[in-house]
Design a protein around this motif. Structure first.
Motif, PDB file in Angstrom:
ATOM      1  N   ASP A   1       3.924  -0.636  -5.543  1.00 45.29           N
ATOM      2  CA  ASP A   1       4.405  -0.818  -4.367  1.00 45.29           C
ATOM      3  C   ASP A   1       5.697  -0.865  -4.321  1.00 45.29           C
ATOM      4  O   ASP A   1       6.418  -2.171  -4.311  1.00 45.29           O
ATOM      5  CB  ASP A   1       3.375  -1.575  -3.430  1.00 45.29           C
ATOM      6  N   GLU A   2       6.577   0.128  -4.497  1.00 44.34           N
ATOM      7  CA  GLU A   2       7.996  -0.029  -4.123  1.00 44.34           C
ATOM      8  C   GLU A   2       8.461  -1.133  -5.206  1.00 44.34           C
ATOM      9  O   GLU A   2       9.229  -2.192  -4.730  1.00 44.34           O
ATOM     10  CB  GLU A   2       8.452  -0.503  -2.861  1.00 44.34           C
TER      11      GLU A   2
ATOM     12  N   THR B   1       1.667   1.627   1.868  1.00 44.05           N
ATOM     13  CA  THR B   1       0.958   0.610   1.331  1.00 44.05           C
ATOM     14  C   THR B   1      -0.397   0.427   1.479  1.00 44.05           C
ATOM     15  O   THR B   1      -1.193   0.084   0.668  1.00 44.05           O
ATOM     16  CB  THR B   1       1.881  -0.671   1.856  1.00 44.05           C
TER      17      THR B   1
HETATM   18 MG    MG Z   1       4.759  -0.202   2.214  1.00 46.95          MG
END
Ligand code: MG
Ligand code: ADP
Length: 321
Positions: free
Chosen positions: A161-162, A42
Motif C-alpha cells: 500500500d503506497e 486501500t
Molecule cells: Mg489509501
C-alpha cells in the motif's frame, strides 16, 4: 489467483468505499491499483487478506473464498507492506524480518539463514545490517527491510500500500528499480497500490484505475495510454499526480494565439500536469499548447500565476492534503 466477484464495501457510517468490483488478478502478475485519494484503493487491498471485511460479493484466493480460510494462516501467507515504515524500533533488523517466521515457530537456525539471505538479496550486507536497530538505517533502507519482512516466509501473494510514497524522489526511484529486479526472479503475485501514475506505469503488468469505488478501466500500461476508455483515464494517464488529475485544466489558463505564431516557440501537451508546465516554463518565457497535433493556445508565467491565484482556497488546500 485473486478474484474479486461483485465485491462491495459499505462502512458502518454508510460510505460505499468499493462499489461492485470485478477483477481477476493472475498468478505471478504485478497488478497496480491506482486512483485519486479516497477512491477505495486501500479498502480494496485490505479486503484481500481480510484486514477489512467486504460487505457484498466474494473474493477468491486460489479458487477458495477468502472467508473460508483460517484467518491467521491466510494473513501470514499474504505478505503485506505498509506506507509508513512500520518496523519495530526496539528490535534488530534481523528480528524485524523474522516476525512472521517466529509466529510460525520456525527453528532459530532457519530464521537466521533466511534473514541473512534476504538482506543479501537487496544488497544490505547482513554482517553490517542484521544487528542494527531501525533508526540506524536511512528511510529507503528501512522500507527495503519492510519489503523483506513481507517476503520472509516466501508467501505467494504480496500486498503493498503506497510503500514508497513517504520517501524522497531519489530513494523512491531506486527502490522501484530494486523492486522490479527483486520481483522478476520471485514470481509472486503482487498487488500494489499507488496514486502515482509514473510509478504504476513503471512497475505494473496491468493497472486497474479506480475512481469513487468503481473500476474505470483495467489494462496493460500500453492499453491505458493508447486506448483510454474515457476522459478520466486519459487525463489520469497523461498526468503525473492526483493534483493534476483533479484540479488542473490547462484550458482555464490558456491565452488565445496571436495572429502570427513564432514557430520556434516550444509546445506542451494540453494534458500536461502543473509540474510539467512549471518545469517547461523555467526554461522559456512562453509555450504553445498542443492538442491532437493542433496548436490550440498559449501559456506563460503570468497566466499560470493568475490561474493559481484565482483558484478557490479549498482547491488549493486539496493539493496539500
Ligand atoms: Mg489509501
Ligand atoms: P484510498 O486508499 O484510495 O485513499 P480508502 O480505501 O482509504 O481510499 O477510502 C475509500 C473511502 O472510504 C473514502 O471515502 C474514505 O473516507 C472511506 N473510508 C475509509 N475507511 C473508512 C472507515 N473506517 N469508515 C468510514 N469510511 C471510511
Amino acid at each position: 489467483m485473486i478474484k474479486f466477484e461483485n465485491v462491495s464495501k459499505k462502512y458502518p457510517d454508510g460510505t460505499i468505499a468499493v462499489n461492485n468490483l470485478n477483477i481477476e488478478i493472475k498468478q505471478g502478475e504485478f497488478f497496480v491499483f491506482i486512483g485519486p485519494s479516497g477512491s477505495g484503493k486501500t479498502t480494496s487491498l485490505k479486503m484481500i487478506n481480510q484486514l477489512i471485511r467486504h460487505t457484498d460479493g466474494h473474493i477468491f484466493i486460489n479458487g477458495q473464498k477468502n472467508t473460508d480460510y483460517d484467518l491467521y494462516p491466510l494473513r501470514w501467507n499474504i505478505g503485506y507492506v505498509l506506507q509508513q515504515i512500520a518496523l519495530f524500533p526496539h528490535m534488530t533488523i534481523e528480528e524485524n524480518i523474522s516476525v512472521v517466521p517466529e509466529l510460525k515457530k520456525w527453528p532459530k537456525e532457519k530464521m537466521h539463514k533466511r534473514a541473512h539471505e534476504l538482506l543479501e538479496m537487496v544488497g544490505l550486507d547482513p554482517k553490517s545490517y542484521a544487528l542494527r536497530k531501525p533508526h540506524q538505517l536511512s528511510g529507503g533502507e528501512q522500507q527495503r527491510v519492510g519489503v523483506l519482512r513481507a517476503l520472509a516466509i516466501d508467501p505467494d501473494i504480496i500486498l503493498m500500500d503506497e510503500p514508497f510514497s513517504a520517501l524522497d524522489p531519489i530513494s523512491r526511484e531506486k527502490l522501484q528499480d530494486d523492486l522490479i529486479a527483486l520481483m522478476q526472479n520471485l514470481n509472486k503475485t503482487t498487488v500494489f497500490v499507488t496514486h502515482d501514475m509514473q510509478e504504476a506505469l513503471k512497475l505494473a503488468d496491468r493497472i486497474g484505475i479506480i475512481n469513487e469505488g468503481k473500476l474505470v478501466q483495467v489494462g496493460t500500461p500500453d492499453e491505458l495510454i493508447h486506448e483510454p476508455v474515457n476522459e478520466f483515464v486519459k487525463k489520469f494517464v497523461g498526468g503525473s499526480d492526483e493534483f493534476a488529475v483533479q484540479n488542473i485544466n490547462i484550458a482555464d489558463m490558456m491565452m488565445p494565439l496571436p495572429k502570427v505564431v513564432d514557430k520556434s516557440m516550444k509546445s506542451i501537451s494540453a494534458s500536461a500536469t502543473l509540474d510539467n508546465i512549471l518545469v517547461s516554463l523555467a526554461e522559456t518565457e512562453q509555450l504553445t499548447i498542443e492538442e491532437d497535433g493542433k496548436t490550440i493556445g498559449m501559456i506563460n508565467h503570468k497566466a499560470v500565476i493568475q490561474y493559481l491565484a484565482t483558484k478557490s482556497e479549498q482547491e488549493r488546500w486539496q493539493r496539500y492534503e
